[in-house]
Scaffold this motif. Sequence first.
Motif, mmCIF file in Angstrom:
data_model
loop_
_atom_site.group_PDB
_atom_site.id
_atom_site.type_symbol
_atom_site.label_atom_id
_atom_site.label_comp_id
_atom_site.label_asym_id
_atom_site.label_seq_id
_atom_site.Cartn_x
_atom_site.Cartn_y
_atom_site.Cartn_z
ATOM 1 N N LEU A 453 0.835 -1.216 0.000
ATOM 2 C CA LEU A 453 0.000 0.000 0.000
ATOM 3 C C LEU A 453 0.867 1.263 0.000
ATOM 4 O O LEU A 453 0.567 2.231 -0.708
ATOM 5 C CB LEU A 453 -0.924 -0.012 1.216
ATOM 6 C CG LEU A 453 -2.048 -1.058 1.191
ATOM 7 C CD1 LEU A 453 -2.654 -1.243 2.569
ATOM 8 C CD2 LEU A 453 -3.137 -0.676 0.182
ATOM 9 N N CYS A 454 1.950 1.250 0.771
ATOM 10 C CA CYS A 454 2.853 2.413 0.813
ATOM 11 C C CYS A 454 3.493 2.665 -0.546
ATOM 12 O O CYS A 454 3.641 3.813 -0.967
ATOM 13 C CB CYS A 454 3.933 2.205 1.878
ATOM 14 S SG CYS A 454 3.342 2.448 3.573
ATOM 15 N N LYS A 455 3.872 1.590 -1.222
ATOM 16 C CA LYS A 455 4.503 1.741 -2.544
ATOM 17 C C LYS A 455 3.524 2.318 -3.568
ATOM 18 O O LYS A 455 3.935 2.898 -4.576
ATOM 19 C CB LYS A 455 5.062 0.405 -3.012
ATOM 20 C CG LYS A 455 6.407 0.080 -2.360
ATOM 21 C CD LYS A 455 7.019 -1.182 -2.922
ATOM 22 C CE LYS A 455 8.465 -1.355 -2.474
ATOM 23 N NZ LYS A 455 8.702 -1.348 -1.057
ATOM 24 N N LYS A 456 2.239 2.137 -3.316
ATOM 25 C CA LYS A 456 1.217 2.744 -4.192
ATOM 26 C C LYS A 456 0.839 4.148 -3.718
ATOM 27 O O LYS A 456 -0.030 4.796 -4.314
ATOM 28 C CB LYS A 456 -0.035 1.863 -4.221
ATOM 29 C CG LYS A 456 0.136 0.575 -5.027
ATOM 30 C CD LYS A 456 -1.152 -0.221 -5.058
ATOM 31 C CE LYS A 456 -2.178 0.393 -5.993
ATOM 32 N NZ LYS A 456 -3.398 -0.429 -6.081
ATOM 33 N N GLY A 457 1.469 4.600 -2.651
ATOM 34 C CA GLY A 457 1.170 5.931 -2.116
ATOM 35 C C GLY A 457 -0.056 5.968 -1.231
ATOM 36 O O GLY A 457 -0.504 7.043 -0.815
ATOM 37 N N GLU A 458 -0.621 4.785 -0.920
ATOM 38 C CA GLU A 458 -1.849 4.709 -0.105
ATOM 39 C C GLU A 458 -1.481 4.592 1.375
ATOM 40 O O GLU A 458 -1.770 3.595 2.041
ATOM 41 C CB GLU A 458 -2.700 3.525 -0.552
ATOM 42 C CG GLU A 458 -3.169 3.633 -2.013
ATOM 43 C CD GLU A 458 -3.991 2.431 -2.444
ATOM 44 O OE1 GLU A 458 -4.529 1.719 -1.561
ATOM 45 O OE2 GLU A 458 -4.106 2.193 -3.654
ATOM 46 N N THR A 459 -0.822 5.625 1.877
ATOM 47 C CA THR A 459 -0.327 5.572 3.257
ATOM 48 C C THR A 459 -1.452 5.579 4.290
ATOM 49 O O THR A 459 -1.300 4.998 5.375
ATOM 50 C CB THR A 459 0.641 6.736 3.527
ATOM 51 O OG1 THR A 459 0.048 7.954 3.089
ATOM 52 C CG2 THR A 459 1.956 6.535 2.796
ATOM 53 N N ALA A 462 -2.580 2.144 4.549
ATOM 54 C CA ALA A 462 -1.514 1.390 5.229
ATOM 55 C C ALA A 462 -1.617 1.577 6.738
ATOM 56 O O ALA A 462 -1.494 0.615 7.504
ATOM 57 C CB ALA A 462 -0.151 1.844 4.723
ATOM 58 N N ARG A 463 -1.876 2.807 7.166
ATOM 59 C CA ARG A 463 -1.996 3.077 8.604
ATOM 60 C C ARG A 463 -3.231 2.382 9.184
ATOM 61 O O ARG A 463 -3.209 1.922 10.330
ATOM 62 C CB ARG A 463 -2.070 4.584 8.851
ATOM 63 C CG ARG A 463 -0.766 5.293 8.504
ATOM 64 C CD ARG A 463 -0.811 6.776 8.795
ATOM 65 N NE ARG A 463 -0.700 7.040 10.223
ATOM 66 C CZ ARG A 463 -0.444 8.239 10.736
ATOM 67 N NH1 ARG A 463 -0.263 9.273 9.937
ATOM 68 N NH2 ARG A 463 -0.355 8.409 12.034
ATOM 69 N N ASP A 464 -4.288 2.282 8.381
ATOM 70 C CA ASP A 464 -5.482 1.556 8.831
ATOM 71 C C ASP A 464 -5.142 0.090 9.107
ATOM 72 O O ASP A 464 -5.638 -0.507 10.072
ATOM 73 C CB ASP A 464 -6.593 1.641 7.774
ATOM 74 C CG ASP A 464 -7.197 3.042 7.685
ATOM 75 O OD1 ASP A 464 -7.017 3.831 8.634
ATOM 76 O OD2 ASP A 464 -7.835 3.338 6.651
ATOM 77 N N PHE A 465 -4.281 -0.476 8.247
ATOM 78 C CA PHE A 465 -3.911 -1.884 8.425
ATOM 79 C C PHE A 465 -3.037 -2.087 9.654
ATOM 80 O O PHE A 465 -3.046 -3.167 10.256
ATOM 81 C CB PHE A 465 -3.222 -2.437 7.169
ATOM 82 C CG PHE A 465 -4.156 -3.245 6.323
ATOM 83 C CD1 PHE A 465 -4.403 -4.571 6.620
ATOM 84 C CD2 PHE A 465 -4.822 -2.674 5.256
ATOM 85 C CE1 PHE A 465 -5.286 -5.322 5.866
ATOM 86 C CE2 PHE A 465 -5.709 -3.406 4.496
ATOM 87 C CZ PHE A 465 -5.943 -4.738 4.803
#
Length: 725
Positions: A453-459, A462-465
């Motif tokens: 998710l971080c590599k897709k910019g969906e930080t 990512a924090r939700d996970f």
Amino acid sequence: MVSSTISLAPFFSLSPSASQSQPPSPFAFRRGLFLVCHAFSQSESQADKPNSWRQLHWKEKRPRRKANAISDQEVVHQFDQLLAAKNLYQINQYLKDHAKTSNNSYPTVFSLFTRLTQAEGIGPDEYTYAILMDCCARMNQVNLMFGFLGRFLKEGHSANNAMIFSPILKGLCWEKRTGEAATIVLYKMAKLGCIPGIVSYNIIINGLCKNDEIDKAMDFVDVMMSKGHEPNVVTYNTLIDGLCKKGEIDKALDFVDVMISKGHGPNVVTYSTLIDGLCKEGEIDKAMDIVDVMISKGYDPDVITYSILINGLCKEGEIDKAMDIVDVMISRGHDPDVVTYSTLIDGLCKEGEIDKARNFVDVMISKGLEPDVVTYSTLIDGLCKKGEIDKAMDIVDVMISRGHDPDVVTYNTLIDGLCKKGETDKARDFVDVMISKGLEPNVVTYSTLIDGLCKKGETDNARDFVDVMISKGLEPNVVTYNILIDGLCKKGEIQKAIDIVDVMITKGHEPDVVTYSTLIDGLCKKGEIEKAMDFLDVMISKGLEPDVVTYNTLIDGLCKKGETDKARDFVDVMISKGLEPDVVTHNTLIDGLCKKGQTEQAFNFLDVMISKGCDPDVITYNTLITGLCKNGEIDKALDFVDVMISKGHEPNVVTYSTLIDGLCKKGEIKRALNFLDVMISKGHEPDVVTYGTLIDGLCEKGEITKAKELFYEMISKGVDPDAVI
């Protein structure tokens, strides 16, 4: 492991300072036994699995289970028949064999023990208790072992056989309580009428070596000798193994000499241990020499020895040599086993030779060997690394069809493959599939998904996970936090990344070199060099030494700000810290100097680079050629291309495009077009930048017709024009 919430007071104290308590009542003992067995059965289904399939394979972390396992009812029936025959030897053998069938069999062994204690005319002896206590040790229930020892003594048995203490010593050592184990050997056993033998001492020495306390192990050998016990082959092999695992091969080899001088000849275990240590250090040739010595001494390498050597060669990428060893192995009458084939398959997969790896699976099956979960997981990992997820899924289907259920490691591999392809939604679906199959995602699972998710910019996702992970009772580790910090830094959200570091510290995880290097990189990319320097100071104050990557990051940041003098100072700091600047360090500084138009200084630094034994690469040459071209020094740039070729570096697309750009800027279009022909003749296809440069140059010269021809040539070659063209 058994849940840490189960707490049973020791039934029998063996610590030097504690007073001995009375053994428990039979009811209290059975109650404690029930609680531990229940906790163990509950925890087994949720046990953490290792983070890599290879760790899982070599350390045999998978549950032990016989293919022909029988029902609990049949076990009780068979045991009752033995009770009726009143043959204690056969009863003990049955308990011992059943304990080996599966980790989950231990509660059944305890239940059978209870039946034995309730039988008429027969009861447990020291061997029975030793078997039960060994089960306790493997369940990490040392307190329960003390309970059995207390009951053993209360029943009037003599503790004069050191065998009864061996499980306790092993259990304590496995829990890294070697000090307590040593106290039992040195003080308590004698008080209970048992003189420790070489086996007891060797257990402690092994425990110390496994805990990476080699010096203490050596000291304990001295203590052992002072008590009249000379080290035997097992003692020496244990010490040699401990030294090899620490990478101290020379000391291990010295111990072989000591061993021989004491009249103990090295055996297959000794040689195999040395071979394994050398292979792990990448010293394959020396490992081969040990094999030759081994054979010359009359010892035939076994399957384990050959598998170690094959594994070492595969890790070095020497697959052909590994294959040759397999041929030698077979010629000497040793058939490769599942481990051997799985090792070869892993090596082939790491080299990208997936088809050959799949062929070896067929060879395995043709030899009557059944590929296991590790074998299939290896293939799946290889395919995922090549981005061939669909083929990896096919292997999962084959795996299941042959009766092997994918485990957490298998699913983690697939999730990682999907994340690397950017297919995080599918990866999330696989987490749901895992759970539906009764498998609990672990820290690796969530960390992999967070990374994707971080590599897709969906930080934010990512924090939700991370929150989901915590809600499942899984604590994010340093790697998890570093992934999130890196993702935020790459998005330029430095303050959020710093906030995560604060959270990380409050959770008891100290930032490491990677954490600080990531923050420094993020700040440098934002041009906040002063803040980056502040974090460098914090890092050093925490006792963490910056590595080459950290310094390279700062040097790059300074060069991008045009502060090449400060950047050069940092190179000196690196060297003063014992770190050798690498090709990246030199290239960064050369690029910084070239961008300032200081090509002469850049070339001086090239000389320094070479004098330090650091060979320039294509990037180095291209950087200098670019600098010369930007300074209008085309002829020098062309001469430098000849130097580049003479040093064994072929010009690439960047080289030719840079030269063409430089020639066009000087109005030398004809020479630029000639370089285009040379470029194509060398097998390098021009890209949109190369064509754009030439078309722009032709237009500047008013040669519109030629510019159009080049434009259509570009289209015909499948190169899409950009907005500038």
